[in-house]
Scaffold this active site. Structure first.
Site, PDB file in Angstrom:
ATOM      1  CG  ASN A  32      31.786  45.257  40.735  1.00 14.20           C
ATOM      2  OD1 ASN A  32      30.607  45.560  40.398  1.00 14.20           O
ATOM      3  ND2 ASN A  32      32.600  46.073  41.310  1.00 14.20           N
ATOM      4  CG  HIS A  64      28.677  47.800  44.641  1.00 13.39           C
ATOM      5  ND1 HIS A  64      28.141  47.256  43.484  1.00 13.39           N
ATOM      6  CD2 HIS A  64      30.151  48.040  44.695  1.00 13.39           C
ATOM      7  CE1 HIS A  64      29.143  47.389  42.778  1.00 13.39           C
ATOM      8  NE2 HIS A  64      30.244  47.763  43.308  1.00 13.39           N
ATOM      9  CB  CYS A  85      30.064  50.675  41.909  1.00 16.12           C
ATOM     10  SG  CYS A  85      31.348  49.721  40.894  1.00 16.12           S
TER      11      CYS A  85
HETATM   12  O1  UT7 Z   1      33.124  48.339  42.531  1.00 18.18           O
HETATM   13  C1  UT7 Z   1      34.186  49.205  42.183  1.00 18.18           C
HETATM   14  C2  UT7 Z   1      35.100  49.649  43.381  1.00 18.18           C
HETATM   15  N1  UT7 Z   1      36.151  48.610  43.266  1.00 18.18           N
HETATM   16  C3  UT7 Z   1      36.284  47.914  44.390  1.00 18.18           C
HETATM   17  O2  UT7 Z   1      35.838  47.806  45.340  1.00 18.18           O
HETATM   18  C4  UT7 Z   1      37.622  47.044  44.262  1.00 18.18           C
HETATM   19  C5  UT7 Z   1      38.470  47.191  45.254  1.00 18.18           C
HETATM   20  N2  UT7 Z   1      39.640  46.558  45.419  1.00 18.18           N
HETATM   21  C6  UT7 Z   1      39.694  45.164  45.549  1.00 18.18           C
HETATM   22  O3  UT7 Z   1      38.721  44.582  45.619  1.00 18.18           O
HETATM   23  C7  UT7 Z   1      41.218  44.664  46.057  1.00 18.18           C
HETATM   24  O4  UT7 Z   1      41.832  45.605  45.947  1.00 18.18           O
HETATM   25  C8  UT7 Z   1      41.529  43.535  44.550  1.00 18.18           C
HETATM   26  C9  UT7 Z   1      40.682  42.468  44.583  1.00 18.18           C
HETATM   27  C10 UT7 Z   1      41.675  44.371  43.328  1.00 18.18           C
HETATM   28  C11 UT7 Z   1      42.896  43.327  44.955  1.00 18.18           C
HETATM   29  O5  UT7 Z   1      43.324  42.587  46.253  1.00 18.18           O
HETATM   30  P1  UT7 Z   1      44.180  42.966  47.256  1.00 18.18           P
HETATM   31  O6  UT7 Z   1      43.860  41.862  48.278  1.00 18.18           O
HETATM   32  O7  UT7 Z   1      43.823  44.336  47.354  1.00 18.18           O
HETATM   33  O8  UT7 Z   1      45.483  42.522  46.375  1.00 18.18           O
HETATM   34  P2  UT7 Z   1      46.742  43.283  46.079  1.00 18.18           P
HETATM   35  O9  UT7 Z   1      46.259  44.375  44.975  1.00 18.18           O
HETATM   36  O10 UT7 Z   1      47.150  44.074  47.477  1.00 18.18           O
HETATM   37  O11 UT7 Z   1      47.725  42.348  45.470  1.00 18.18           O
HETATM   38  C12 UT7 Z   1      48.483  41.325  46.592  1.00 18.18           C
HETATM   39  C13 UT7 Z   1      49.209  40.406  45.510  1.00 18.18           C
HETATM   40  C14 UT7 Z   1      50.310  41.290  44.697  1.00 18.18           C
HETATM   41  O12 UT7 Z   1      51.167  40.226  44.604  1.00 18.18           O
HETATM   42  P3  UT7 Z   1      52.546  40.710  45.416  1.00 18.18           P
HETATM   43  O13 UT7 Z   1      53.094  42.025  45.258  1.00 18.18           O
HETATM   44  O14 UT7 Z   1      52.309  40.739  47.047  1.00 18.18           O
HETATM   45  O15 UT7 Z   1      53.586  39.748  45.141  1.00 18.18           O
HETATM   46  C15 UT7 Z   1      49.611  41.077  43.294  1.00 18.18           C
HETATM   47  O16 UT7 Z   1      50.343  41.305  42.189  1.00 18.18           O
HETATM   48  O17 UT7 Z   1      48.000  39.666  44.846  1.00 18.18           O
HETATM   49  C16 UT7 Z   1      48.785  39.736  43.653  1.00 18.18           C
HETATM   50  N3  UT7 Z   1      47.599  39.726  42.413  1.00 18.18           N
HETATM   51  C17 UT7 Z   1      47.052  38.487  42.159  1.00 18.18           C
HETATM   52  N4  UT7 Z   1      47.338  37.130  42.325  1.00 18.18           N
HETATM   53  C18 UT7 Z   1      46.758  36.414  41.636  1.00 18.18           C
HETATM   54  C19 UT7 Z   1      46.920  40.780  42.128  1.00 18.18           C
HETATM   55  N5  UT7 Z   1      45.896  40.182  41.270  1.00 18.18           N
HETATM   56  C20 UT7 Z   1      46.011  38.866  41.191  1.00 18.18           C
HETATM   57  C21 UT7 Z   1      45.275  37.779  40.835  1.00 18.18           C
HETATM   58  N6  UT7 Z   1      45.854  36.750  40.799  1.00 18.18           N
HETATM   59  N7  UT7 Z   1      44.065  38.101  39.868  1.00 18.18           N
END
Ligand code: UT7
Length: 332
Positions: free
Chosen positions: A286, A256, A116
């Site tokens: 992204n 980004h 990225c």
């Molecule tokens: O550009 C390259 C670099 N990449 C990035 O910068 C990405 C960085 N990371 C992120 O943007 C975020 O971490 C994500 C968008 C990928 C995830 O968001 P988050 O707020 O960190 O969510 P999380 O992984 O902590 O998950 C929270 C909850 C989980 O459920 P439980 O364990 O709390 O029951 C996940 O299973 O949300 C759940 N979850 C979803 N729910 C609905 C994860 N993905 C989804 C989804 N829809 N698509």
């Protein structure tokens, strides 16, 4: 003799017409529009469809539009650097394929892979060829067909990425405009948290790697998020300090577009008013190397000669960095 700086003198771009909305994703994985919008800021992304259509297709369109805008022939281009993690093939370089497709017969080219942060790494690299006086027209392409490496059964990654490409032309400037400074960083220990395992020399393609879905992106989202928030904000503040820039001096932040929360944290750290932050993540998601130049393209009409602009990114590798430039033209 006056010092030569490398200035952006034109911007071109291409996004595919097909849209993948949050509503479409709700039908594919267990997710919902509200979760995606509140956690990432994304509403829809573009997807490049069609047999044999790779990143070079979007890159060629992006560079063609740039040449038309600047009124130059592709034969005048000296060098094309393409930042991408989704090259058409492992080799030859996508930059060479783009050059061939547009008739840039006199250009040499190569690819840069910094995930990225790729556009920033390529921009900083390309600017050196101008600053040394070696070349007069260097094109930087940033773009990815992320849909080619996304697992559309993995709800944690498939909601984030989209396809798109943009390009800028760098030319010599003797008024002190253009690229002023860059800070580029990488930390290879981050490779465990965001990667595409197979298809390279460590894990060449086999029936097993395909069955294991090892050719798709693997991301530990939370870990990447934490590193991204800290490092993108830190490096943006660092480049401001190093150049004695206050928030009032900065006309625009071009971040980004990975997650709206990462962008907000960066802008807060820079103490920037939200009106100075370019955000189009809601439309494209992204696009990896494509996000920053796609913002420049969209905001081009609003940019004024002399504007202080900070570009900032974080991505796989890990890689991160910022570039400080002075915009070089008012759009006619
Ligand atoms: O550009 C390259 C670099 N990449 C990035 O910068 C990405 C960085 N990371 C992120 O943007 C975020 O971490 C994500 C968008 C990928 C995830 O968001 P988050 O707020 O960190 O969510 P999380 O992984 O902590 O998950 C929270 C909850 C989980 O459920 P439980 O364990 O709390 O029951 C996940 O299973 O949300 C759940 N979850 C979803 N729910 C609905 C994860 N993905 C989804 C989804 N829809 N698509």
């Amino acid at each position: 003799m006056k010092k030569i700086t490398a200035a952006i003198t034109a911007v071109g771009g291409f996004v595919p017409k097909d849209i993948l909305s949050n509503a479409d994703l709700e039908k594919m994985v267990d997710t919902n529009d509200e979760w995606i919008r509140t956690r990432t800021g994304i509403e829809e992304r573009r997807i490049l469809k069609g047999e044999g259509m790779g990143t070079s297709h979007m890159g060629a369109e992006a560079v063609k539009s740039l040449c038309e805008k600047r009124g130059i022939s592709p034969e005048e281009i000296d060098l094309i650097i393409c930042a991408t993690v989704t090259p058409d093939m492992m080799f030859p370089a996508t930059a060479n394929i783009i050059a061939d497709k547009i008739g840039a017969k006199n250009a040499f080219g190569y690819d840069i892979n910094a995930a990225c942060s790729g556009f920033l790494f390529a921009l900083a690299t390309g600017s050196k060829f101008i600053e040394t006086g070696s070349y007069k027209k260097v094109v930087i392409v940033g773009g990815d067909k992320m849909s080619s490496i996304v697992d559309y059964t993995d709800r944690e990654t498939c909601i984030i990425f989209g396809d798109g490409c943009s390009s800028v032309l760098l030319e010599p400037n003797e008024e002190g405009l253009g690229i002023q400074d860059s800070i580029l960083k990488s930390d290879g220990s981050g490779r465990h948290y965001l990667y595409q395992k197979a298809g390279g020399s460590a894990y060449p393609a086999t029936a097993e790697t395909v069955a294991n879905k090892d050719h798709f992106i693997t991301q530990e989202g939370k870990t990447v998020f934490k590193f991204a928030v800290t490092n993108m904000a830190d490096v943006s503040a660092e480049i401001m300090e190093r150049n004695n820039l206050s928030a009032d001096d900065v006309a625009w932040l071009v971040p980004h577009q990975a997650n709206l929360r990462i962008i907000d944290a960066t802008a807060r750290r820079m103490e920037l008013d939200p009106s100075k932050v370019m955000i189009n993540i809601q439309k494209y998601g992204n696009t990896t190397s494509g996000t920053i130049p796609l913002c420049l393209l969209e905001w081009e009409d609003q940019l004024k000669k002399g504007d202080n602009i900070i570009l900032s990114a974080f991505g796989g590798g890990f890689t991160w960095g910022s570039v400080y430039l002075k915009w070089a033209y008012d759009k006619k």
